[in-house]
Design a protein around this motif. Structure first.
Motif, PDB file in Angstrom:
ATOM      1  N   LEU A  39       0.819  -1.210   0.000  1.00 46.28           N
ATOM      2  CA  LEU A  39       0.000   0.000   0.000  1.00 46.28           C
ATOM      3  C   LEU A  39       0.858   1.268   0.000  1.00 46.28           C
ATOM      4  N   ALA A  40       1.913   1.288   0.785  1.00 41.49           N
ATOM      5  CA  ALA A  40       2.774   2.482   0.829  1.00 41.49           C
ATOM      6  C   ALA A  40       3.352   2.787  -0.550  1.00 41.49           C
ATOM      7  N   LEU A  41       3.716   1.743  -1.286  1.00 41.44           N
ATOM      8  CA  LEU A  41       4.240   1.941  -2.633  1.00 41.44           C
ATOM      9  C   LEU A  41       3.138   2.428  -3.572  1.00 41.44           C
ATOM     10  N   GLU A  42       1.931   1.907  -3.417  1.00 42.20           N
ATOM     11  CA  GLU A  42       0.807   2.373  -4.221  1.00 42.20           C
ATOM     12  C   GLU A  42       0.507   3.843  -3.941  1.00 42.20           C
ATOM     13  N   LEU A  43       0.576   4.232  -2.683  1.00 40.13           N
ATOM     14  CA  LEU A  43       0.338   5.631  -2.323  1.00 40.13           C
ATOM     15  C   LEU A  43       1.407   6.529  -2.941  1.00 40.13           C
ATOM     16  N   LEU A  44       2.644   6.034  -2.970  1.00 39.83           N
ATOM     17  CA  LEU A  44       3.714   6.793  -3.603  1.00 39.83           C
ATOM     18  C   LEU A  44       3.432   6.968  -5.090  1.00 39.83           C
ATOM     19  N   LEU A  45       2.973   5.909  -5.732  1.00 39.42           N
ATOM     20  CA  LEU A  45       2.628   5.987  -7.155  1.00 39.42           C
ATOM     21  C   LEU A  45       1.499   6.973  -7.411  1.00 39.42           C
ATOM     22  N   ASP A  46       0.493   6.940  -6.547  1.00 39.42           N
ATOM     23  CA  ASP A  46      -0.712   7.723  -6.785  1.00 39.42           C
ATOM     24  C   ASP A  46      -0.573   9.194  -6.399  1.00 39.42           C
ATOM     25  N   GLY A  47       0.239   9.466  -5.354  1.00 37.20           N
ATOM     26  CA  GLY A  47       0.218  10.826  -4.851  1.00 37.20           C
ATOM     27  C   GLY A  47       1.522  11.582  -4.826  1.00 37.20           C
ATOM     28  N   ALA A  48       2.662  10.889  -4.888  1.00 36.79           N
ATOM     29  CA  ALA A  48       3.919  11.616  -4.671  1.00 36.79           C
ATOM     30  C   ALA A  48       5.030  11.220  -5.625  1.00 36.79           C
ATOM     31  N   ALA A  49       4.757  10.348  -6.569  1.00 37.16           N
ATOM     32  CA  ALA A  49       5.825   9.872  -7.446  1.00 37.16           C
ATOM     33  C   ALA A  49       6.472  11.003  -8.234  1.00 37.16           C
ATOM     34  N   ASP A  50       5.697  12.029  -8.590  1.00 41.40           N
ATOM     35  CA  ASP A  50       6.254  13.138  -9.362  1.00 41.40           C
ATOM     36  C   ASP A  50       7.225  13.983  -8.547  1.00 41.40           C
ATOM     37  N   ARG A  51       7.139  13.888  -7.218  1.00 35.44           N
ATOM     38  CA  ARG A  51       8.055  14.636  -6.348  1.00 35.44           C
ATOM     39  C   ARG A  51       9.207  13.768  -5.851  1.00 35.44           C
ATOM     40  N   CYS A  52       9.276  12.543  -6.325  1.00 38.64           N
ATOM     41  CA  CYS A  52      10.330  11.608  -5.930  1.00 38.64           C
ATOM     42  C   CYS A  52      11.138  11.253  -7.174  1.00 38.64           C
ATOM     43  N   HIS A  53      12.450  11.380  -7.081  1.00 39.30           N
ATOM     44  CA  HIS A  53      13.296  11.156  -8.251  1.00 39.30           C
ATOM     45  C   HIS A  53      13.987   9.803  -8.232  1.00 39.30           C
ATOM     46  N   GLY A  54      13.950   9.123  -7.103  1.00 39.11           N
ATOM     47  CA  GLY A  54      14.559   7.803  -6.992  1.00 39.11           C
ATOM     48  C   GLY A  54      14.078   7.123  -5.731  1.00 39.11           C
ATOM     49  N   LEU A  55      14.199   5.796  -5.697  1.00 37.43           N
ATOM     50  CA  LEU A  55      13.728   5.023  -4.554  1.00 37.43           C
ATOM     51  C   LEU A  55      14.731   3.920  -4.245  1.00 37.43           C
ATOM     52  N   VAL A  56      14.990   3.725  -2.967  1.00 34.01           N
ATOM     53  CA  VAL A  56      15.782   2.583  -2.506  1.00 34.01           C
ATOM     54  C   VAL A  56      14.859   1.681  -1.700  1.00 34.01           C
ATOM     55  N   VAL A  57      14.872   0.397  -2.021  1.00 38.78           N
ATOM     56  CA  VAL A  57      14.068  -0.589  -1.316  1.00 38.78           C
ATOM     57  C   VAL A  57      14.986  -1.429  -0.442  1.00 38.78           C
ATOM     58  N   ALA A  58      14.713  -1.460   0.849  1.00 42.10           N
ATOM     59  CA  ALA A  58      15.448  -2.322   1.782  1.00 42.10           C
ATOM     60  C   ALA A  58      14.648  -3.606   1.938  1.00 42.10           C
ATOM     61  N   GLY A  59      15.051  -4.631   1.198  1.00 43.16           N
ATOM     62  CA  GLY A  59      14.298  -5.866   1.165  1.00 43.16           C
ATOM     63  C   GLY A  59      14.739  -6.860   2.218  1.00 43.16           C
ATOM     64  N   PHE A  60      14.015  -7.958   2.298  1.00 36.62           N
ATOM     65  CA  PHE A  60      14.405  -9.054   3.190  1.00 36.62           C
ATOM     66  C   PHE A  60      15.674  -9.728   2.666  1.00 36.62           C
ATOM     67  N   GLY A  61      16.453 -10.270   3.574  1.00 30.47           N
ATOM     68  CA  GLY A  61      17.547 -11.174   3.226  1.00 30.47           C
ATOM     69  C   GLY A  61      18.400 -10.723   2.062  1.00 30.47           C
ATOM     70  N   VAL A  62      18.461 -11.547   1.007  1.00 28.92           N
ATOM     71  CA  VAL A  62      19.323 -11.274  -0.143  1.00 28.92           C
ATOM     72  C   VAL A  62      18.635 -10.416  -1.198  1.00 28.92           C
ATOM     73  N   GLY A  63      17.474  -9.813  -0.855  1.00 30.75           N
ATOM     74  CA  GLY A  63      16.783  -8.924  -1.769  1.00 30.75           C
ATOM     75  C   GLY A  63      15.416  -9.410  -2.162  1.00 30.75           C
ATOM     76  N   HIS A  64      14.580  -9.698  -1.162  1.00 31.39           N
ATOM     77  CA  HIS A  64      13.240 -10.231  -1.413  1.00 31.39           C
ATOM     78  C   HIS A  64      12.177  -9.284  -0.871  1.00 31.39           C
TER      79      HIS A  64
END
Length: 358
Positions: A246-271
């Protein structure tokens, strides 16, 4: 007797070395932090107040090192309140000290953001002179403050020829850590700083640097260009158990134009959970999205797991592999690349090169 140079910086005269040997010259630049805090008489709460000169006055044994020190106050803020603009200004000051003949630079700041400051400076630093970042976990009003000992060790490290070419390092508790690997692993312990997977570069003892292994792998050679884009914003999303995207969907819907890049801290080796896959793919089609591990040590893999939300799946959908950079350091690298107007192929290549660590 102390004198002042033409820039208003205070030069501190210390014990002279033999005439045929020039004293090492070290610049001490302060940003504030716990090391520089004193108590408010009315509340007892501490806040930054001490100047660089006042800090050095608390350090025993400096004059015996035979190092010529020049001090300069840059900011006086808690580490949490520093900005990237502050660090860009600090980098400019470091370059000026290098051009003026300094053999090393000590940066004093709050420990909350030392690992990020050190990595950011390491990205920018081109000179061979060492830049040593230090601070303290115990403020001067507490029993056993560690600030004076850390400052002493930092001056020793900054004046040592052994660290020429090391870039930016962190020195606390007499240990020397590479900016590339260092992390703050405890909230209060004076031994808070560690380098998971590699250990410290060396230590300071009896007024000299003792190396454990060779100089660190540097990232600065991978970056070129000056900042030409202001207002870059790179967000960090940490994946958690039950994350429904949901947080990613909210970013897409409301704030993506004000964000120029994203870092995802995933589980383990990148999940990530399967529910997060679709919004991440949509985001990666619009902005650079870097995949890292929230574990704090070890690399994101590339071709081991194959389920939806695995590292192989996410990379095939356009995410960029962050190698073994922590999420915080990956964010700073992505920010710098975007600020210099690097395009997606250049960003991907830079992370591939840095992530290999050599």
């Amino acid at each position: 007797m102390n004198a002042t140079d033409g820039n208003g910086n205070e030069a501190i005269d210390v014990a002279a070395e033999p005439a045929d040997r020039r004293d090492p010259r070290v610049a001490v630049l302060t940003l504030g932090g716990t090391i520089a805090m004193t108590a408010d008489p009315s509340t007892g709460a501490v806040r930054p107040a001490l100047s660089a000169r006042q800090l050095l006055d608390t350090v025993p044994g400096l004059t015996a090192l035979g190092v010529s020190l020049r001090v300069r106050d840059i900011r006086n803020l808690p580490g949490a309140s520093l900005s990237l603009a502050d660090l860009d200004g600090l980098h400019t000051a470091i370059e000026a000290e290098s051009a003026d003949g300094a053999d090393g630079v000590v940066v004093v700041q709050g420990t909350d953001t030392i690992e990020e400051t050190a990595f950011y400076l390491d990205l920018l630093h081109r000179s061979d002179i060492p830049v040593v970042v230090t601070g303290a976990l115990r403020n001067p009003t507490q029993p056993g403050p560690d600030g004076p000992a850390n400052l002493y060790a930092a001056v020793v490290a900054a004046s040592s020829a052994r660290l020429r070419g090391a870039g930016c390092v962190v020195v606390l508790g007499d240990e020397i850590h590479a900016a590339r690997t260092v992390t703050k692993a405890h909230s209060t312990s004076p031994a808070a700083f560690t380098s998971p997977g590699s250990g410290p570069l060396g230590l300071v003892a009896e007024g000299r640097v003792w190396s454990h292994h060779g100089l660190p792998y540097r990232t600065s050679a991978r970056l070129t260009g000056d900042v030409v884009r202001d207002g870059v914003r790179v967000l960090l999303h940490t994946v958690t158990l039950g994350d429904d995207g949901l947080a990613l969907e909210l970013l897409l819907d409301g704030a993506a134009d004000r964000c120029h890049g994203l870092v995802v801290a995933g589980f383990g080796v990148g999940h990530v959970p399967e529910a997060a896959v679709a919004p991440l793919e949509r985001l990666a089609a619009r902005i650079p999205v870097v995949l890292t591990s929230r574990t704090g040590a070890g690399p994101v893999l590339a071709a081991t797991y194959g389920f939806p939300g695995s590292e192989r799946d996410l990379l095939s959908r356009g995410l960029i592999r962050g190698g073994d950079l922590t999420p915080y350091k990956a964010r700073l690298l992505l920010h710098r690349l975007l600020a210099t107007r690097c395009q997606l192929p250049e960003i991907t290549a830079a992370f591939e090169a840095v992530g290999r660590r050599g």
